[in-house]
Design a protein around this motif. Sequence first.
Motif, PDB file in Angstrom:
ATOM      1  N   SER A 126       0.842  -1.194   0.000  1.00  0.00           N
ATOM      2  CA  SER A 126       0.000   0.000   0.000  1.00  0.00           C
ATOM      3  C   SER A 126       0.883   1.251   0.000  1.00  0.00           C
ATOM      4  N   THR A 127       0.238   2.399  -0.111  1.00  0.00           N
ATOM      5  CA  THR A 127       1.008   3.656  -0.065  1.00  0.00           C
ATOM      6  C   THR A 127       1.598   3.882   1.324  1.00  0.00           C
ATOM      7  N   ASP A 128       1.040   3.250   2.324  1.00  0.00           N
ATOM      8  CA  ASP A 128       1.615   3.333   3.672  1.00  0.00           C
ATOM      9  C   ASP A 128       2.700   2.282   3.904  1.00  0.00           C
ATOM     10  N   GLY A 129       2.763   1.297   3.025  1.00  0.00           N
ATOM     11  CA  GLY A 129       3.805   0.274   3.132  1.00  0.00           C
ATOM     12  C   GLY A 129       5.170   0.795   2.712  1.00  0.00           C
ATOM     13  N   ARG A 130       5.204   1.694   1.746  1.00  0.00           N
ATOM     14  CA  ARG A 130       6.485   2.258   1.283  1.00  0.00           C
ATOM     15  C   ARG A 130       7.198   3.047   2.382  1.00  0.00           C
ATOM     16  N   PRO A 131       6.491   3.915   3.112  1.00  0.00           N
ATOM     17  CA  PRO A 131       7.183   4.596   4.219  1.00  0.00           C
ATOM     18  C   PRO A 131       7.685   3.623   5.293  1.00  0.00           C
ATOM     19  N   LEU A 132       6.990   2.496   5.446  1.00  0.00           N
ATOM     20  CA  LEU A 132       7.458   1.488   6.398  1.00  0.00           C
ATOM     21  C   LEU A 132       8.782   0.896   5.939  1.00  0.00           C
ATOM     22  N   MET A 133       8.921   0.672   4.633  1.00  0.00           N
ATOM     23  CA  MET A 133      10.200   0.207   4.091  1.00  0.00           C
ATOM     24  C   MET A 133      11.301   1.232   4.374  1.00  0.00           C
ATOM     25  N   GLN A 134      10.971   2.498   4.171  1.00  0.00           N
ATOM     26  CA  GLN A 134      11.945   3.561   4.425  1.00  0.00           C
ATOM     27  C   GLN A 134      12.296   3.624   5.911  1.00  0.00           C
ATOM     28  N   LEU A 135      11.310   3.483   6.778  1.00  0.00           N
ATOM     29  CA  LEU A 135      11.554   3.465   8.219  1.00  0.00           C
ATOM     30  C   LEU A 135      12.490   2.314   8.581  1.00  0.00           C
ATOM     31  N   ASP A 136      12.238   1.143   8.021  1.00  0.00           N
ATOM     32  CA  ASP A 136      13.078  -0.022   8.284  1.00  0.00           C
ATOM     33  C   ASP A 136      14.518   0.242   7.848  1.00  0.00           C
ATOM     34  N   PHE A 137      14.674   0.783   6.645  1.00  0.00           N
ATOM     35  CA  PHE A 137      16.021   1.025   6.124  1.00  0.00           C
ATOM     36  C   PHE A 137      16.739   2.096   6.950  1.00  0.00           C
ATOM     37  N   GLN A 138      16.048   3.147   7.323  1.00  0.00           N
ATOM     38  CA  GLN A 138      16.668   4.200   8.143  1.00  0.00           C
ATOM     39  C   GLN A 138      17.090   3.649   9.505  1.00  0.00           C
ATOM     40  N   GLN A 139      16.265   2.808  10.083  1.00  0.00           N
ATOM     41  CA  GLN A 139      16.599   2.184  11.369  1.00  0.00           C
ATOM     42  C   GLN A 139      17.838   1.309  11.221  1.00  0.00           C
ATOM     43  N   PHE A 140      17.886   0.556  10.125  1.00  0.00           N
ATOM     44  CA  PHE A 140      19.043  -0.286   9.844  1.00  0.00           C
ATOM     45  C   PHE A 140      20.314   0.563   9.745  1.00  0.00           C
ATOM     46  N   LEU A 141      20.263   1.623   8.955  1.00  0.00           N
ATOM     47  CA  LEU A 141      21.440   2.480   8.786  1.00  0.00           C
ATOM     48  C   LEU A 141      21.875   3.127  10.088  1.00  0.00           C
ATOM     49  N   MET A 142      20.917   3.640  10.836  1.00  0.00           N
ATOM     50  CA  MET A 142      21.229   4.350  12.083  1.00  0.00           C
ATOM     51  C   MET A 142      21.938   3.428  13.081  1.00  0.00           C
ATOM     52  N   LYS A 143      21.441   2.228  13.234  1.00  0.00           N
ATOM     53  CA  LYS A 143      22.041   1.299  14.193  1.00  0.00           C
ATOM     54  C   LYS A 143      23.320   0.667  13.651  1.00  0.00           C
ATOM     55  N   LEU A 144      23.415   0.507  12.334  1.00  0.00           N
ATOM     56  CA  LEU A 144      24.632  -0.030  11.729  1.00  0.00           C
ATOM     57  C   LEU A 144      25.802   0.932  11.918  1.00  0.00           C
ATOM     58  N   GLU A 145      25.535   2.218  11.837  1.00  0.00           N
ATOM     59  CA  GLU A 145      26.594   3.220  12.015  1.00  0.00           C
ATOM     60  C   GLU A 145      27.225   3.129  13.402  1.00  0.00           C
ATOM     61  N   LYS A 146      26.477   2.646  14.385  1.00  0.00           N
ATOM     62  CA  LYS A 146      27.019   2.483  15.739  1.00  0.00           C
ATOM     63  C   LYS A 146      27.942   1.270  15.834  1.00  0.00           C
ATOM     64  N   LEU A 147      27.755   0.303  14.920  1.00  0.00           N
ATOM     65  CA  LEU A 147      28.556  -0.921  14.949  1.00  0.00           C
ATOM     66  C   LEU A 147      29.886  -0.793  14.207  1.00  0.00           C
ATOM     67  N   THR A 148      29.954   0.097  13.226  1.00  0.00           N
ATOM     68  CA  THR A 148      31.136   0.171  12.382  1.00  0.00           C
ATOM     69  C   THR A 148      31.646   1.599  12.293  1.00  0.00           C
ATOM     70  N   ASP A 149      32.931   1.713  12.004  1.00  0.00           N
ATOM     71  CA  ASP A 149      33.543   3.021  11.823  1.00  0.00           C
ATOM     72  C   ASP A 149      33.518   3.456  10.368  1.00  0.00           C
ATOM     73  N   MET A 150      32.953   2.643   9.497  1.00  0.00           N
ATOM     74  CA  MET A 150      32.924   2.976   8.072  1.00  0.00           C
ATOM     75  C   MET A 150      32.043   4.192   7.836  1.00  0.00           C
TER      76      MET A 150
END
Length: 147
Positions: free
Chosen positions: A118-142
Amino acid sequence: MMPAAKKPFLQQFYSQTVSTASELRKPICWVVAAKALDYEQMLLLMAAVKWDIREIMSQHNVYVDVLLKEFEEFNKRLGDVSRHVRVPLPVSNVLWEHCIRLANRTLVEGYGNVKKCSTDGRPLMQLDFQQFLMKLEKLTDMRPIPD
Protein backbone atom coordinates in the motif's frame (compact mmCIF):
# COMPACT_ATOMS: atom_id res chain seq x y z
CA MET A 1 71.05 -18.88 1.75
CA MET A 2 70.19 -18.61 -1.95
CA PRO A 3 72.89 -18.61 -4.56
CA ALA A 4 73.62 -15.12 -5.87
CA ALA A 5 72.52 -16.13 -9.37
CA LYS A 6 69.01 -17.04 -8.11
CA LYS A 7 68.41 -13.88 -6.01
CA PRO A 8 67.01 -11.78 -8.89
CA PHE A 9 64.37 -14.45 -9.54
CA LEU A 10 63.41 -14.46 -5.87
CA GLN A 11 63.23 -10.67 -5.75
CA GLN A 12 61.05 -10.59 -8.86
CA PHE A 13 58.76 -13.30 -7.46
CA TYR A 14 58.48 -11.48 -4.13
CA SER A 15 57.71 -8.08 -5.69
CA GLN A 16 55.05 -9.54 -7.99
CA THR A 17 53.47 -11.59 -5.21
CA VAL A 18 53.25 -8.71 -2.75
CA SER A 19 51.69 -6.37 -5.31
CA THR A 20 49.14 -9.02 -6.28
CA ALA A 21 48.16 -9.80 -2.69
CA SER A 22 46.24 -6.53 -2.27
CA GLU A 23 44.40 -7.15 -5.55
CA LEU A 24 43.21 -10.53 -4.25
CA ARG A 25 41.86 -9.02 -1.03
CA LYS A 26 38.47 -7.96 -2.45
CA PRO A 27 37.47 -11.22 -4.19
CA ILE A 28 38.62 -13.34 -1.25
CA CYS A 29 36.81 -11.15 1.27
CA TRP A 30 33.69 -11.22 -0.92
CA VAL A 31 33.45 -14.98 -0.41
CA VAL A 32 33.89 -14.57 3.36
CA ALA A 33 31.26 -11.81 3.47
CA ALA A 34 28.80 -13.92 1.49
CA LYS A 35 29.03 -16.61 4.17
CA ALA A 36 29.27 -14.28 7.19
CA LEU A 37 25.58 -13.35 7.41
CA ASP A 38 22.40 -15.30 6.70
CA TYR A 39 21.03 -13.21 3.83
CA GLU A 40 18.50 -15.91 2.87
CA GLN A 41 16.91 -15.76 6.32
CA MET A 42 16.55 -12.01 5.90
CA LEU A 43 14.71 -12.49 2.59
CA LEU A 44 12.36 -15.00 4.22
CA LEU A 45 11.64 -12.63 7.11
CA MET A 46 11.01 -9.76 4.69
CA ALA A 47 8.63 -11.92 2.67
CA ALA A 48 6.59 -12.58 5.82
CA VAL A 49 5.98 -8.86 6.44
CA LYS A 50 2.54 -7.51 5.57
CA TRP A 51 3.32 -4.47 3.40
CA ASP A 52 -0.29 -3.85 2.43
CA ILE A 53 -1.06 -1.82 5.56
CA ARG A 54 -3.72 0.84 6.09
CA GLU A 55 -1.81 3.22 8.35
CA ILE A 56 1.81 4.25 8.78
CA MET A 57 3.59 2.30 11.48
CA SER A 58 5.92 3.92 13.99
CA GLN A 59 7.84 0.71 14.73
CA HIS A 60 10.27 -0.97 12.35
CA ASN A 61 9.93 -4.64 11.40
CA VAL A 62 11.59 -7.60 13.12
CA TYR A 63 13.86 -8.45 10.16
CA VAL A 64 15.82 -5.23 10.84
CA ASP A 65 16.62 -6.37 14.38
CA VAL A 66 17.57 -9.84 13.12
CA LEU A 67 19.89 -8.34 10.51
CA LEU A 68 21.51 -6.02 13.06
CA LYS A 69 21.98 -8.99 15.41
CA GLU A 70 23.78 -10.78 12.55
CA PHE A 71 26.08 -7.77 12.16
CA GLU A 72 26.76 -7.74 15.92
CA GLU A 73 27.70 -11.42 15.72
CA PHE A 74 29.90 -10.71 12.71
CA ASN A 75 31.63 -7.93 14.65
CA LYS A 76 32.14 -10.26 17.62
CA ARG A 77 33.54 -13.07 15.43
CA LEU A 78 35.88 -10.63 13.68
CA GLY A 79 37.08 -9.47 17.10
CA ASP A 80 37.62 -13.07 18.23
CA VAL A 81 39.70 -13.81 15.12
CA SER A 82 41.69 -10.59 15.67
CA ARG A 83 42.71 -11.80 19.12
CA HIS A 84 44.36 -14.87 17.60
CA VAL A 85 45.54 -13.58 14.22
CA ARG A 86 46.19 -9.96 13.35
CA VAL A 87 43.54 -8.76 10.90
CA PRO A 88 44.87 -5.68 9.12
CA LEU A 89 42.55 -2.66 9.01
CA PRO A 90 42.26 -2.75 5.19
CA VAL A 91 41.07 -6.39 5.38
CA SER A 92 38.59 -5.58 8.14
CA ASN A 93 37.28 -2.61 6.16
CA VAL A 94 36.84 -4.68 3.00
CA LEU A 95 34.97 -7.36 4.97
CA TRP A 96 32.64 -4.76 6.48
CA GLU A 97 32.14 -3.08 3.12
CA HIS A 98 31.21 -6.34 1.41
CA CYS A 99 28.84 -7.44 4.20
CA ILE A 100 27.07 -4.08 4.12
CA ARG A 101 26.82 -4.13 0.33
CA LEU A 102 25.39 -7.66 0.37
CA ALA A 103 22.91 -6.69 3.08
CA ASN A 104 21.82 -3.62 1.09
CA ARG A 105 21.38 -5.71 -2.04
CA THR A 106 19.36 -8.23 -0.06
CA LEU A 107 17.14 -5.43 1.25
CA VAL A 108 16.57 -4.15 -2.29
CA GLU A 109 15.77 -7.68 -3.45
CA GLY A 110 13.40 -8.20 -0.54
CA TYR A 111 11.58 -4.94 -1.24
CA GLY A 112 11.48 -5.77 -4.94
CA ASN A 113 9.89 -9.16 -4.24
CA VAL A 114 6.90 -7.59 -2.48
CA LYS A 115 3.74 -8.36 -4.45
CA LYS A 116 1.22 -6.16 -2.63
CA CYS A 117 2.20 -2.89 -1.02
CA SER A 118 0.00 0.00 0.00
CA THR A 119 1.01 3.66 -0.06
CA ASP A 120 1.61 3.33 3.67
CA GLY A 121 3.80 0.27 3.13
CA ARG A 122 6.49 2.26 1.28
CA PRO A 123 7.18 4.60 4.22
CA LEU A 124 7.46 1.49 6.40
CA MET A 125 10.20 0.21 4.09
CA GLN A 126 11.94 3.56 4.43
CA LEU A 127 11.55 3.46 8.22
CA ASP A 128 13.08 -0.02 8.28
CA PHE A 129 16.02 1.03 6.12
CA GLN A 130 16.67 4.20 8.14
CA GLN A 131 16.60 2.18 11.37
CA PHE A 132 19.04 -0.29 9.84
CA LEU A 133 21.44 2.48 8.79
CA MET A 134 21.23 4.35 12.08
CA LYS A 135 22.04 1.30 14.19
CA LEU A 136 24.63 -0.03 11.73
CA GLU A 137 26.59 3.22 12.01
CA LYS A 138 27.02 2.48 15.74
CA LEU A 139 28.56 -0.92 14.95
CA THR A 140 31.14 0.17 12.38
CA ASP A 141 33.54 3.02 11.82
CA MET A 142 32.92 2.98 8.07
CA ARG A 143 31.86 6.39 6.83
CA PRO A 144 29.97 6.75 4.64
CA ILE A 145 28.09 3.48 4.72
CA PRO A 146 28.65 1.79 1.31
CA ASP A 147 25.88 1.84 -1.32
